[in-house]
Design a protein around this motif. Structure first.
Motif, PDB file in Angstrom:
ATOM      1  N   UNK B 218       0.824  -1.211   0.000  1.00 45.62           N
ATOM      2  CA  UNK B 218       0.000   0.000   0.000  1.00 45.62           C
ATOM      3  C   UNK B 218       0.856   1.259   0.000  1.00 45.62           C
ATOM      4  N   UNK B 227      -2.380   5.972   4.632  1.00 46.26           N
ATOM      5  CA  UNK B 227      -3.087   6.329   5.860  1.00 46.26           C
ATOM      6  C   UNK B 227      -4.586   6.171   5.687  1.00 46.26           C
ATOM      7  N   UNK B 228      -5.094   6.640   4.547  1.00 50.14           N
ATOM      8  CA  UNK B 228      -6.541   6.566   4.294  1.00 50.14           C
ATOM      9  C   UNK B 228      -7.018   5.126   4.211  1.00 50.14           C
ATOM     10  N   UNK B 229      -6.114   4.216   3.861  1.00 51.54           N
ATOM     11  CA  UNK B 229      -6.495   2.807   3.776  1.00 51.54           C
ATOM     12  C   UNK B 229      -6.232   2.088   5.103  1.00 51.54           C
ATOM     13  N   UNK B 230      -5.874   2.846   6.132  1.00 54.64           N
ATOM     14  CA  UNK B 230      -5.773   2.258   7.461  1.00 54.64           C
ATOM     15  C   UNK B 230      -4.395   1.741   7.835  1.00 54.64           C
ATOM     16  N   UNK B 231      -3.348   2.171   7.114  1.00 48.73           N
ATOM     17  CA  UNK B 231      -1.992   1.740   7.479  1.00 48.73           C
ATOM     18  C   UNK B 231      -1.451   2.652   8.581  1.00 48.73           C
ATOM     19  N   UNK B 232      -0.893   2.051   9.612  1.00 51.25           N
ATOM     20  CA  UNK B 232      -0.265   2.823  10.679  1.00 51.25           C
ATOM     21  C   UNK B 232       1.139   3.218  10.227  1.00 51.25           C
ATOM     22  N   UNK B 235       4.300   3.402  12.586  1.00 52.30           N
ATOM     23  CA  UNK B 235       4.826   2.104  13.000  1.00 52.30           C
ATOM     24  C   UNK B 235       5.580   1.426  11.855  1.00 52.30           C
TER      25      UNK B 235
END
Lengths: 235, 332
Positions: B218, B227-232, B235
């Protein structure tokens, strides 16, 4: 689907006062306003990239600031105005990335994921693009593929930042008609920002208009006249 | 999403090439050793035969280091290219190797015996790589263009080299010798007793890379999309820098700096495999990197009767023109 309560938005200081309104599923909303008036700020606030200055926004009956980071991609999908420029990224791989929050640790697609992806591809009529690299697509094709990625996220809310900005007339029509059809068929709440006033009026959809004088965001019915719209947004 | 037929064919070809070239690698050197002797040394080791001792004590460690160095540095290059969205990123150009060098130099020059031990050198190389990874990460937040980040990396490298030279001029003869020997870099210095720890550490690093294939896939879209797809993102960045430090550190500690592998191999892999699926990219970089250094080291040993070619020199001779080629291709 989206409900606002005394919502004030902005980066550090308040930029816009958002009227109290409720946006329904099955509707396509045109977000209209001057450059720099706060259209992107509103989209960023709803998509969780920006916290509200004060007040509250409810997404799917949940308070936006209380939706966990990981669940946000299941509630709101966002199509940014710039398509990422990446070599060797296949269209099907790109669309599949939209399944991120649904897949397991290693991101392997299950049968249910493939089913969602395939039905989305069929719905948008882009099966001829599968197998091509995203870098080879035309601007119109890129927009459809980006919409496909947002759709496979299976979110009730879809936001698009100027999806028609770089498109010619026929592609604009295609993208807007497609979005309208999706909002009805799949019962999505879709908001798109646009500069194209005439095109927006043709689509016969409700407007979210930034009132530049009053620094407020208002929900206006689709029956509004062009003169009124121009007066509110651009004077 | 699956692997195409063409790509799995290339992967299998690489998997077959490695043992073949490994055997060739074991057989070349100052003394000719037959394949039968190599086979016996591997399966039925007898320390009464000199050739079998050479195989097990000299050639297997050297072979292992060639494979590990190539694989590790290529995986690191790939991770950095994805993290910085920059096809020209790599441990060498961004000064991560230099960071290791600086810390090893500092530790040797302090004169504390512990620091000059194996463990001390490894630890310092890891800390140096990690620290300079963080520094580059910090700069990457400030600059927006790919070229600016590369220039900062090059300047960091130049700055550190100057500092290391200063340390060398200020140190006494014994310390200077230890450091100079290390900095020359080679695949030959590892003893068979050190192999287990090196293998363990590099396997941990490479396994770590496979554990983050999903966010890597991603990250290709850029940090905002990820970020919008939920990746931290925070970290993932930290994990990538840690893996970079572990792999670059362990290889630099034992082989010295090896240039351009981490930059050239992942680019070659992307062009050859034409995909952004990181499971394939990591596997291919790992195999192709190992094969690349393996072949380089065979060439070095074949040339040895005529002249001595350090590994770092050969990888630069091959790698630098390759990178220029990639740049020309991108700018067209």
């Amino acid at each position: 689907m989206i409900r606002t309560e005394d919502l004030k938005i902005g980066y550090h200081s308040p930029l816009l006062q958002v009227e109290n309104f409720t946006l329904q599923k099955g509707e396509l909303y045109f977000l209209i306003g001057k450059n720099g008036s706060g259209k992107s700020t509103f989209l960023k606030t709803i998509s969780g990239q920006l916290s509200p200055i004060s007040g509250r926004a409810f997404l799917n009956e949940k308070l936006s600031t209380e939706i966990p980071f990981r669940d946000l991609p299941k509630t709101v999908s966002f199509v940014s105005s710039h398509f990422p420029i990446v070599d060797f990224l296949k269209v099907e791989d790109f669309i599949a990335l939209g399944r991120n929050s649904h897949t397991s640790y290693f991101g392997k697609l299950q049968a249910s994921d493939s089913q969602v992806i395939n039905s989305t591809i069929k719905r948008l009529q882009i099966s001829h693009l599968i197998g091509r690299f995203t870098s080879e697509l035309s601007d119109g094709e890129k927009q459809l593929v980006a919409i496909a990625k947002a759709l496979v996220q299976e979110t009730p809310i879809i936001l698009l930042d100027e999806p028609t900005a770089f498109l010619d007339y026929s592609n604009k029509t295609l993208v807007l008609e497609t979005l309208k059809r999706i909002s009805v068929e799949m019962e999505k709440c879709i908001i798109l920002s646009s500069h194209d006033l005439d095109m927006s009026l043709e689509m016969n959809c409700p407007f979210l208009v930034v009132n530049f004088q009053e620094k407020s965001l208002q929900l206006i019915d689709s029956s509004v006249s062009k003169q009124d719209l121009l007066r509110i947004a651009f004077e | 999403m699956g692997i195409t037929k063409k790509n799995s064919t290339i992967l299998i070809a690489l998997l077959i090439c490695i043992p073949v070239f490994a055997l060739i690698h074991l057989s070349v050197g100052q003394i000719d050793i037959s394949f039968q002797e190599i086979w016996r040394a591997l399966t039925n080791y007898d320390e009464h035969f000199v050739n079998e001792i050479i195989v097990s004590e000299i050639r297997i460690p050297r072979l292992s280091m060639a494979l590990l160095a190539g694989a590790s540095l290529s995986v690191v290059g790939l991770l950095m290219q994805t993290l910085f969205n920059n096809p020209l990123a790599g441990p060498y150009v961004l000064g991560i190797n230099s960071g290791s060098s600086l810390f090893v130099a500092l530790s040797i020059m302090t004169g504390v015996p512990f620091f000059a031990s194996d463990f001390g050198i490894i630890a310092n190389a890891l800390v140096g790589a990690f620290l300079f990874g963080l520094i580059i990460l910090f700069f990457s937040r400030l600059v927006r263009t790919q070229v600016a980040l590369l220039l900062i990396g090059l300047m960091l490298g130049a700055f550190i080299s100057a500092f290391v030279s200063f340390l060398q001029s200020a140190s006494d003869a014994q310390e200077l010798k230890v450091f100079t020997l290390w900095a020359l870099g080679s695949l030959q210095k590892v003893e068979s007793a050190q192999l287990p720890i090196i293998i363990l550490v590099s396997f941990i690093g490479m396994a770590g890379a496979f554990l983050i294939i999903k966010p890597l896939n991603i990250l290709v879209l850029g940090e905002n999309e990820a970020k919008l797809l939920g990746v931290n993102i925070k970290r993932v960045r930290l994990i990538i820098i840690s893996i970079t430090a572990i792999l670059t550190g362990i290889i630099t500690a034992f082989c010295g700096p090896i240039a351009f592998v981490g930059l050239a191999v992942p680019n070659l892999v992307r062009i050859l495999f034409k995909t952004q699926q990181h499971f394939i990219l990591i596997s291919a970089s790992l195999l192709m990197g190992a094969l690349f250094i393996l072949i380089c080291d065979i060439v070095i040993q074949l040339l040895e009767p005529h002249f001595l070619l350090p590994i770092n020199v050969l990888t630069s001779i091959i790698g630098a023109p390759m990178v220029i080629l990639f740049i020309l291709k991108r700018l067209k």
